[in-house]
Design an enzyme around this catalytic site. Structure first.
Site, PDB file in Angstrom:
ATOM      1  N   SER A  56       0.825  -1.218   0.000  1.00 50.80           N
ATOM      2  CA  SER A  56       0.000   0.000   0.000  1.00 50.80           C
ATOM      3  C   SER A  56       0.850   1.254   0.000  1.00 50.80           C
ATOM      4  CB  SER A  56      -0.862  -0.010   1.271  1.00 50.80           C
ATOM      5  OG  SER A  56      -1.402   1.259   1.520  1.00 50.80           O
ATOM      6  N   CYS A 102       0.382   3.302   2.058  1.00 49.25           N
ATOM      7  CA  CYS A 102       0.570   3.526   3.499  1.00 49.25           C
ATOM      8  C   CYS A 102       1.933   3.024   3.975  1.00 49.25           C
ATOM      9  CB  CYS A 102      -0.540   2.843   4.297  1.00 49.25           C
ATOM     10  SG  CYS A 102      -2.108   3.700   4.135  1.00 49.25           S
ATOM     11  N   TYR A 147      -1.038  -0.606  10.193  1.00 47.43           N
ATOM     12  CA  TYR A 147      -1.272  -1.093   8.827  1.00 47.43           C
ATOM     13  C   TYR A 147      -0.030  -0.936   7.931  1.00 47.43           C
ATOM     14  CZ  TYR A 147      -3.581  -1.161   4.199  1.00 47.43           C
ATOM     15  OH  TYR A 147      -3.950  -1.428   2.904  1.00 47.43           O
ATOM     16  N   ALA A 195     -12.749   7.101   1.110  1.00 50.89           N
ATOM     17  CA  ALA A 195     -13.385   8.389   0.808  1.00 50.89           C
ATOM     18  C   ALA A 195     -14.264   8.363  -0.463  1.00 50.89           C
ATOM     19  CB  ALA A 195     -12.316   9.471   0.723  1.00 50.89           C
ATOM     20  N   LYS A 230     -22.853   9.413   0.876  1.00 50.41           N
ATOM     21  CA  LYS A 230     -23.382  10.588   1.572  1.00 50.41           C
ATOM     22  C   LYS A 230     -24.221  11.438   0.624  1.00 50.41           C
ATOM     23  CE  LYS A 230     -19.578  10.769   4.833  1.00 50.41           C
ATOM     24  NZ  LYS A 230     -18.663  11.555   5.619  1.00 50.41           N
ATOM     25  N   GLN A 252      -7.443  17.899   2.416  1.00 50.35           N
ATOM     26  CA  GLN A 252      -6.509  16.768   2.254  1.00 50.35           C
ATOM     27  C   GLN A 252      -6.507  16.330   0.792  1.00 50.35           C
ATOM     28  OE1 GLN A 252      -9.361  16.913   4.204  1.00 50.35           O
ATOM     29  NE2 GLN A 252      -9.487  15.027   5.367  1.00 50.35           N
ATOM     30  N   ARG A 288      -1.133  13.024  -0.530  1.00 53.58           N
ATOM     31  CA  ARG A 288      -0.450  11.828  -1.051  1.00 53.58           C
ATOM     32  C   ARG A 288      -0.795  11.649  -2.519  1.00 53.58           C
ATOM     33  NH1 ARG A 288      -2.522   6.994   2.019  1.00 53.58           N
ATOM     34  NH2 ARG A 288      -0.750   7.292   3.382  1.00 53.58           N
TER      35      ARG A 288
HETATM   36  P1  NAD Z   1     -11.081  -6.040   1.270  1.00 52.97           P
HETATM   37  O1  NAD Z   1     -11.193  -5.795   2.739  1.00 52.97           O
HETATM   38  O2  NAD Z   1     -12.274  -5.804   0.416  1.00 52.97           O
HETATM   39  O3  NAD Z   1     -10.568  -7.532   1.014  1.00 52.97           O
HETATM   40  C1  NAD Z   1      -9.712  -8.204   1.889  1.00 52.97           C
HETATM   41  C2  NAD Z   1     -10.287  -9.575   2.133  1.00 52.97           C
HETATM   42  O4  NAD Z   1      -9.440 -10.287   3.031  1.00 52.97           O
HETATM   43  C3  NAD Z   1     -11.697  -9.554   2.755  1.00 52.97           C
HETATM   44  O5  NAD Z   1     -12.633 -10.195   1.932  1.00 52.97           O
HETATM   45  C4  NAD Z   1     -11.503 -10.273   4.071  1.00 52.97           C
HETATM   46  O6  NAD Z   1     -12.624 -11.083   4.453  1.00 52.97           O
HETATM   47  C5  NAD Z   1     -10.280 -11.129   3.787  1.00 52.97           C
HETATM   48  N1  NAD Z   1      -9.685 -11.548   5.046  1.00 52.97           N
HETATM   49  C6  NAD Z   1      -9.357 -10.782   6.112  1.00 52.97           C
HETATM   50  N2  NAD Z   1      -8.906 -11.540   7.109  1.00 52.97           N
HETATM   51  C7  NAD Z   1      -8.944 -12.825   6.666  1.00 52.97           C
HETATM   52  C8  NAD Z   1      -8.606 -14.054   7.264  1.00 52.97           C
HETATM   53  N3  NAD Z   1      -8.130 -14.124   8.501  1.00 52.97           N
HETATM   54  N4  NAD Z   1      -8.762 -15.182   6.535  1.00 52.97           N
HETATM   55  C9  NAD Z   1      -9.260 -15.139   5.274  1.00 52.97           C
HETATM   56  N5  NAD Z   1      -9.594 -13.981   4.659  1.00 52.97           N
HETATM   57  C10 NAD Z   1      -9.433 -12.840   5.356  1.00 52.97           C
HETATM   58  O7  NAD Z   1      -9.846  -5.166   0.778  1.00 52.97           O
HETATM   59  P2  NAD Z   1      -9.367  -4.827  -0.707  1.00 52.97           P
HETATM   60  O8  NAD Z   1      -9.647  -3.397  -0.932  1.00 52.97           O
HETATM   61  O9  NAD Z   1      -9.856  -5.820  -1.655  1.00 52.97           O
HETATM   62  O10 NAD Z   1      -7.779  -4.969  -0.525  1.00 52.97           O
HETATM   63  C11 NAD Z   1      -7.048  -6.099  -0.983  1.00 52.97           C
HETATM   64  C12 NAD Z   1      -5.584  -5.921  -0.658  1.00 52.97           C
HETATM   65  O11 NAD Z   1      -5.100  -4.708  -1.223  1.00 52.97           O
HETATM   66  C13 NAD Z   1      -5.271  -5.815   0.853  1.00 52.97           C
HETATM   67  O12 NAD Z   1      -4.012  -6.395   1.106  1.00 52.97           O
HETATM   68  C14 NAD Z   1      -5.165  -4.331   1.075  1.00 52.97           C
HETATM   69  O13 NAD Z   1      -4.392  -3.993   2.207  1.00 52.97           O
HETATM   70  C15 NAD Z   1      -4.507  -3.895  -0.229  1.00 52.97           C
HETATM   71  N6  NAD Z   1      -4.735  -2.468  -0.528  1.00 52.97           N
HETATM   72  C16 NAD Z   1      -5.996  -2.041  -0.852  1.00 52.97           C
HETATM   73  C17 NAD Z   1      -6.192  -0.684  -1.109  1.00 52.97           C
HETATM   74  C18 NAD Z   1      -7.543  -0.132  -1.463  1.00 52.97           C
HETATM   75  O14 NAD Z   1      -7.662   1.083  -1.618  1.00 52.97           O
HETATM   76  N7  NAD Z   1      -8.578  -0.961  -1.619  1.00 52.97           N
HETATM   77  C19 NAD Z   1      -5.112   0.205  -1.048  1.00 52.97           C
HETATM   78  C20 NAD Z   1      -3.858  -0.278  -0.681  1.00 52.97           C
HETATM   79  C21 NAD Z   1      -3.671  -1.630  -0.455  1.00 52.97           C
HETATM   80  N1  GDD Z   2     -13.131   7.059   4.562  1.00 55.75           N
HETATM   81  C1  GDD Z   2     -13.519   8.334   4.660  1.00 55.75           C
HETATM   82  N2  GDD Z   2     -14.825   8.597   4.938  1.00 55.75           N
HETATM   83  N3  GDD Z   2     -12.613   9.331   4.507  1.00 55.75           N
HETATM   84  C2  GDD Z   2     -13.039  10.606   4.619  1.00 55.75           C
HETATM   85  C3  GDD Z   2     -14.377  10.933   4.892  1.00 55.75           C
HETATM   86  C4  GDD Z   2     -15.311   9.878   5.065  1.00 55.75           C
HETATM   87  O1  GDD Z   2     -16.489  10.068   5.296  1.00 55.75           O
HETATM   88  N4  GDD Z   2     -14.479  12.294   4.942  1.00 55.75           N
HETATM   89  C5  GDD Z   2     -13.260  12.769   4.698  1.00 55.75           C
HETATM   90  N5  GDD Z   2     -12.371  11.772   4.522  1.00 55.75           N
HETATM   91  C6  GDD Z   2     -10.924  11.924   4.332  1.00 55.75           C
HETATM   92  C7  GDD Z   2     -10.088  11.164   5.369  1.00 55.75           C
HETATM   93  O2  GDD Z   2     -10.067  11.876   6.594  1.00 55.75           O
HETATM   94  C8  GDD Z   2      -8.736  11.145   4.678  1.00 55.75           C
HETATM   95  O3  GDD Z   2      -8.044  12.342   4.941  1.00 55.75           O
HETATM   96  C9  GDD Z   2      -9.113  11.071   3.187  1.00 55.75           C
HETATM   97  O4  GDD Z   2     -10.520  11.390   3.096  1.00 55.75           O
HETATM   98  C10 GDD Z   2      -8.887   9.703   2.565  1.00 55.75           C
HETATM   99  O5  GDD Z   2      -9.435   8.734   3.437  1.00 55.75           O
HETATM  100  P1  GDD Z   2      -9.534   7.182   3.057  1.00 55.75           P
HETATM  101  O6  GDD Z   2     -10.003   7.061   1.667  1.00 55.75           O
HETATM  102  O7  GDD Z   2     -10.334   6.511   4.118  1.00 55.75           O
HETATM  103  O8  GDD Z   2      -8.060   6.631   3.269  1.00 55.75           O
HETATM  104  P2  GDD Z   2      -6.565   7.042   2.826  1.00 55.75           P
HETATM  105  O9  GDD Z   2      -6.490   7.539   1.431  1.00 55.75           O
HETATM  106  O10 GDD Z   2      -5.997   7.940   3.853  1.00 55.75           O
HETATM  107  O11 GDD Z   2      -5.877   5.631   2.941  1.00 55.75           O
HETATM  108  C11 GDD Z   2      -6.431   4.586   2.136  1.00 55.75           C
HETATM  109  O12 GDD Z   2      -5.635   4.362   1.021  1.00 55.75           O
HETATM  110  C12 GDD Z   2      -4.480   3.610   1.239  1.00 55.75           C
HETATM  111  C13 GDD Z   2      -3.728   3.474  -0.045  1.00 55.75           C
HETATM  112  O13 GDD Z   2      -3.536   4.684  -0.651  1.00 55.75           O
HETATM  113  C14 GDD Z   2      -6.701   3.396   3.003  1.00 55.75           C
HETATM  114  O14 GDD Z   2      -7.745   2.640   2.407  1.00 55.75           O
HETATM  115  C15 GDD Z   2      -5.561   2.481   3.143  1.00 55.75           C
HETATM  116  O15 GDD Z   2      -6.065   1.220   3.604  1.00 55.75           O
HETATM  117  C16 GDD Z   2      -4.902   2.271   1.808  1.00 55.75           C
HETATM  118  O16 GDD Z   2      -3.785   1.439   1.969  1.00 55.75           O
END
Ligand code: NAD
Ligand code: GDD
Length: 342
Positions: free
Chosen positions: A117, A119, A148, A192, A199, A217, A282
């Site tokens: 990620s 992150c 994370y 977001a 919303k 942000q 970011r």
């Molecule tokens: P998601 O939460 O929709 O999918 C993750 C899946 O992992 C879920 O279905 C959950 O049930 C499964 N899981 C969790 N714990 C488990 C366990 N103990 N055993 C079996 N299954 C388990 O998330 P996603 O958005 O599809 O993300 C997939 C991957 O990509 C993750 O590694 C996530 O960290 C990474 N990632 C996603 C984003 C994003 O914006 N979606 C960004 C950066 C990284």
């Molecule tokens: N989720 C969410 N919901 N975010 C909100 C909201 C809301 O209602 N209102 C404002 N935000 C702002 C958050 O405070 C943050 O500053 C920004 O929107 C983005 O929030 P997210 O989309 O939740 O997460 P992120 O971009 O900080 O991090 C995500 O992306 C990573 C990869 O780029 C996360 O999903 C991480 O799991 C992922 O790895």
């Protein structure tokens, strides 16, 4: 090919399974839950808890040698989830990553993919607006997102060491905020883009929507189809080190909300409230992936968000028809499921 996708009950995993099946591959899915919105087209679905070595190995024992293993399982969500469940996230995902990687080694998988990620990047470089976009060398010195992000760096390194010490072919993508149909849009784990769509859809004209922080942000958001295509390119390419997989279309969260409002010409007031904010700004620097794999995202935020918005609207209409009550405002998820807390 015989392919394993873990996290196949989740957003990206499910979409990847659909693409691989459409390409004619034999796909084995693993997750502890089934996809929420559609049936999985996988040839076989293992309903397992990947935190346990035995349950993980059972998949490999039963299926034999995989050509490709995509490890997308993780305990994760948007900022609301990440800031509130650090121990849970780090413990669960370290166990999952370790078990799946070790089983891939033991049962001689030909290739292994890990979903890291943005992150993982040093948060000190993301404290301002209009920061330089993150290039792959900006993860170290390390100061990633608490919980994370540390798990992501740990698992990236584990992939590297398994490649160097055991010869397992590993590939790593650093995904930047991925959105689209089939993504979580309520319950507190949503990110977001889905939160803004929900919303706006659930707020009557001239009403107000809540935004965490001041809305200034900045983020970039990648549409799911670009993510799936880029994932396959990284897995099947020659580049062994982590690569950004994201959009470089930088937007303010305020603008993201405006785009969501534009689809049905809603004029809503933004109400700024306290909430989990994460980093200030970011963006993804895509120079390296463009150079080594010729990949760049092809779907604009406007186009991708419109598809997402109307998909969420459809889900809302279905739930409303079933009498389910829905909230526009954001929640921090309450994790009560015993599986999560052990
Ligand atoms: P998601 O939460 O929709 O999918 C993750 C899946 O992992 C879920 O279905 C959950 O049930 C499964 N899981 C969790 N714990 C488990 C366990 N103990 N055993 C079996 N299954 C388990 O998330 P996603 O958005 O599809 O993300 C997939 C991957 O990509 C993750 O590694 C996530 O960290 C990474 N990632 C996603 C984003 C994003 O914006 N979606 C960004 C950066 C990284
Ligand atoms: N989720 C969410 N919901 N975010 C909100 C909201 C809301 O209602 N209102 C404002 N935000 C702002 C958050 O405070 C943050 O500053 C920004 O929107 C983005 O929030 P997210 O989309 O939740 O997460 P992120 O971009 O900080 O991090 C995500 O992306 C990573 C990869 O780029 C996360 O999903 C991480 O799991 C992922 O790895």
């Amino acid at each position: 090919m015989l392919i394993l996708v873990t996290g196949a009950g989740g957003f990206i995993g499910h979409c990847l399974v659909k693409k691989l099946k459409a390409d004619g591959e034999t796909v084995i899915a693993a997750d502890w839950k089934y996809p929420e919105f559609e049936r999985s087209p996988a040839d076989r679905f293992f309903n397992v808890d990947l935190r346990y070595k035995e349950e993980t190995e059972a998949i490999f024992r039963s299926c034999g040698q995989f050509d490709e293993v995509y490890n997308l399982a993780a305990n994760m969500g948007g900022m609301g989830f990440i800031e509130n469940y650090r121990a849970l996230i780090m413990r669960d995902s370290v166990l999952i990553s370790t078990n799946v990687l070790e089983a891939a080694r033991k049962y001689q998988a030909r290739r292994f993919f890990y979903s890291s990620s943005a992150c993982a990047y040093n948060t000190e470089l993301q404290k301002d607006l209009n920061n330089p976009a993150l290039s792959e060398d900006m993860a170290y010195p390390a100061m990633p997102e608490a919980g994370y992000g540390w798990e992501k760096l740990f698992s990236e390194l584990l992939c590297q060491y398994f490649r160097e010490d055991y010869g397992l072919v590993t590939r790593v993508a650093r995904y930047h905020n991925v959105y689209g149909p089939n993504g979580t849009w309520r319950g507190g784990r949503e990110k977001a883009p889905a939160a803004m769509c929900r919303k706006v859809i659930l707020t009557a004209s001239k009403g107000e929507i809540e935004i965490w922080g001041d809305g200034k942000q900045q983020r970039s958001f990648m549409f799911i189809d670009d993510c799936v295509e880029g994932t396959l390119k990284i897995m099947r390419g020659d580049y062994p080190h982590p690569l950004n997989l994201g959009s470089d279309e930088l937007v303010e969260i305020n603008h993201l909300a405006d785009i969501a409002m534009s689809f049905e010409k809603k004029h809503l007031t933004k109400k700024y409230i306290e909430g989990p904010l994460g980093v200030r700004g970011r963006n993804s620097d895509n120079s390296l992936i463009q150079k080594v794999l010729g990949w760049r995202p092809s779907i604009s935020l406007n186009t991708g968000l419109e598809k997402t918005y109307f998909w969420i609207k459809g889900e809302i209409e279905t739930l409303r028809a079933q009498g389910v009550g829905l909230e526009a405002s954001s929640e921090i998820p309450e994790v009560t499921d015993k599986r999560y807390v052990g």
